[in-house]
Design an enzyme around this catalytic site. Sequence first.
Site, PDB file in Angstrom:
ATOM      1  N   HIS A  34       0.864  -1.185   0.000  1.00  0.00           N
ATOM      2  CA  HIS A  34       0.000   0.000   0.000  1.00  0.00           C
ATOM      3  C   HIS A  34       0.901   1.237   0.000  1.00  0.00           C
ATOM      4  CE1 HIS A  34       1.100   0.143   4.215  1.00  0.00           C
ATOM      5  NE2 HIS A  34       0.580  -1.068   4.410  1.00  0.00           N
ATOM      6  N   GLY A  36       1.798   3.216   2.247  1.00  0.00           N
ATOM      7  CA  GLY A  36       2.782   3.277   3.339  1.00  0.00           C
ATOM      8  C   GLY A  36       4.092   2.625   2.921  1.00  0.00           C
ATOM      9  N   HIS A  37       3.983   1.445   2.305  1.00  0.00           N
ATOM     10  CA  HIS A  37       5.191   0.769   1.795  1.00  0.00           C
ATOM     11  C   HIS A  37       5.869   1.646   0.732  1.00  0.00           C
ATOM     12  CE1 HIS A  37       2.775  -2.970   2.935  1.00  0.00           C
ATOM     13  NE2 HIS A  37       3.890  -3.133   3.613  1.00  0.00           N
ATOM     14  N   GLN A 148       7.461   3.795  10.960  1.00  0.00           N
ATOM     15  CA  GLN A 148       7.133   4.179  12.339  1.00  0.00           C
ATOM     16  C   GLN A 148       5.844   3.490  12.804  1.00  0.00           C
ATOM     17  OE1 GLN A 148       5.927   8.366  12.916  1.00  0.00           O
ATOM     18  NE2 GLN A 148       4.478   7.314  14.255  1.00  0.00           N
ATOM     19  N   ASP A 150       5.226   0.502  12.912  1.00  0.00           N
ATOM     20  CA  ASP A 150       5.622  -0.601  13.802  1.00  0.00           C
ATOM     21  C   ASP A 150       6.731  -0.080  14.716  1.00  0.00           C
ATOM     22  OD1 ASP A 150       4.152  -3.086  12.561  1.00  0.00           O
ATOM     23  OD2 ASP A 150       4.929  -1.927  10.890  1.00  0.00           O
ATOM     24  N   MET A 184      -2.525   2.895   7.420  1.00  0.00           N
ATOM     25  CA  MET A 184      -2.548   1.897   6.344  1.00  0.00           C
ATOM     26  C   MET A 184      -1.873   0.618   6.826  1.00  0.00           C
ATOM     27  SD  MET A 184      -1.926   3.802   2.788  1.00  0.00           S
ATOM     28  CE  MET A 184      -2.984   5.139   2.282  1.00  0.00           C
TER      29      MET A 184
HETATM   30  P1  AMP Z   1       4.885  -5.142   6.443  1.00  0.00           P
HETATM   31  O1  AMP Z   1       4.754  -5.502   4.997  1.00  0.00           O
HETATM   32  O2  AMP Z   1       3.575  -4.864   7.114  1.00  0.00           O
HETATM   33  O3  AMP Z   1       5.789  -6.069   7.203  1.00  0.00           O
HETATM   34  O4  AMP Z   1       5.624  -3.739   6.472  1.00  0.00           O
HETATM   35  C1  AMP Z   1       6.840  -3.516   5.814  1.00  0.00           C
HETATM   36  C2  AMP Z   1       7.387  -2.185   6.248  1.00  0.00           C
HETATM   37  O5  AMP Z   1       6.452  -1.151   5.922  1.00  0.00           O
HETATM   38  C3  AMP Z   1       7.607  -2.102   7.773  1.00  0.00           C
HETATM   39  O6  AMP Z   1       8.825  -1.400   8.027  1.00  0.00           O
HETATM   40  C4  AMP Z   1       6.403  -1.335   8.238  1.00  0.00           C
HETATM   41  O7  AMP Z   1       6.624  -0.618   9.433  1.00  0.00           O
HETATM   42  C5  AMP Z   1       6.177  -0.388   7.074  1.00  0.00           C
HETATM   43  N1  AMP Z   1       4.789   0.078   7.056  1.00  0.00           N
HETATM   44  C6  AMP Z   1       3.670  -0.683   7.139  1.00  0.00           C
HETATM   45  N2  AMP Z   1       2.572   0.089   7.148  1.00  0.00           N
HETATM   46  C7  AMP Z   1       3.000   1.385   7.087  1.00  0.00           C
HETATM   47  C8  AMP Z   1       2.341   2.654   7.066  1.00  0.00           C
HETATM   48  N3  AMP Z   1       1.030   2.777   7.125  1.00  0.00           N
HETATM   49  N4  AMP Z   1       3.115   3.756   6.978  1.00  0.00           N
HETATM   50  C9  AMP Z   1       4.478   3.664   6.920  1.00  0.00           C
HETATM   51  N5  AMP Z   1       5.151   2.492   6.927  1.00  0.00           N
HETATM   52  C10 AMP Z   1       4.430   1.370   7.015  1.00  0.00           C
END
Ligand code: AMP
Length: 282
Positions: A34, A36-37, A148, A150, A184
Amino acid sequence: MQVFRTGADWNKIRLQFIQSNKSIGLVPTMGALHQGHLDLVKKCGAQADCTVVSIFVNPTQFNNQEDFEKYPSSVKEDLDLLESAGVHYVFLPEVGTMYPSSPVLKLNFGHLERILEGAFRPGHFNGVGVIVSKLFHIIRPDLAFFGQKDLQQVAIIQTLVRDLSFPIEIIVVPTRREEDGLAMSSRNRRLSDLERKTALIIFESLSVAAKELKEGKEWLVVQEQIFRQFQEQESVKLEYFELVEREAFEIKKQFDPHQKMAICAAAYVGEIRLIDNLIINS
Ligand code: AMP
């Protein structure tokens, strides 16, 4: 954009960047991408010469088998998004590549294991620490980007880098939210329309609590009031709502405007567990 699946393939590609003294940035993800990524990807593009995004749903960091099995996956769409975002390389390993055998090594992050995510998801941070160490060893980036969103995971990664002397700079990227404020998350895809609306209570509670703290209200009073509000919502179960000092990453019972603080929350909305946090003072 090039997709590679093993460390051996990456070693061949990596040579050109080493020879020309170019920096490598890594954005570890579990896919179902999404905005955020993509913020992490953009930051990486701005700071490193070469961007590598990894997509791997890491089985060892799930303490709940159903959460793992139902974790959303959309590799084709993810690759399209990453290509449009100008990513150079995507690491898409098989489980057997990352885990030729089940790791016997256990990482223990001390007090971080006993609070918040550590307490509610036993074994989760061991899984995170092991997979991120593997990714760091395989990709050998100069910079790595984490969200941030997480916040406790950031503390875990900083501990990992410090205690194991990884020569990697960790960059933290602010949380990307939906228009109404919901953070997100890949797991948001699993929310029904009604749950999606209900989920907003997490961000709203964080915002109200932050405002009241700044106005001088006692933390324990604020916390109790938030727990009471959650109890009125049948479909939401609040696991924790805590005030945290961010440097040592410790739970606090009192707000101190001179310390770097954040409020961290986790709640189940229906079957879906969501986490969020708000930084109160930077
Ligand atoms: P994940 O795929 O959920 O393991 O997340 C991969 C990376 O994206 C991790 O460093 C998360 O902290 C970051 N991340 C996930 N959601 C968001 C968001 N809404 N905003 C910023 N970074 C995010």
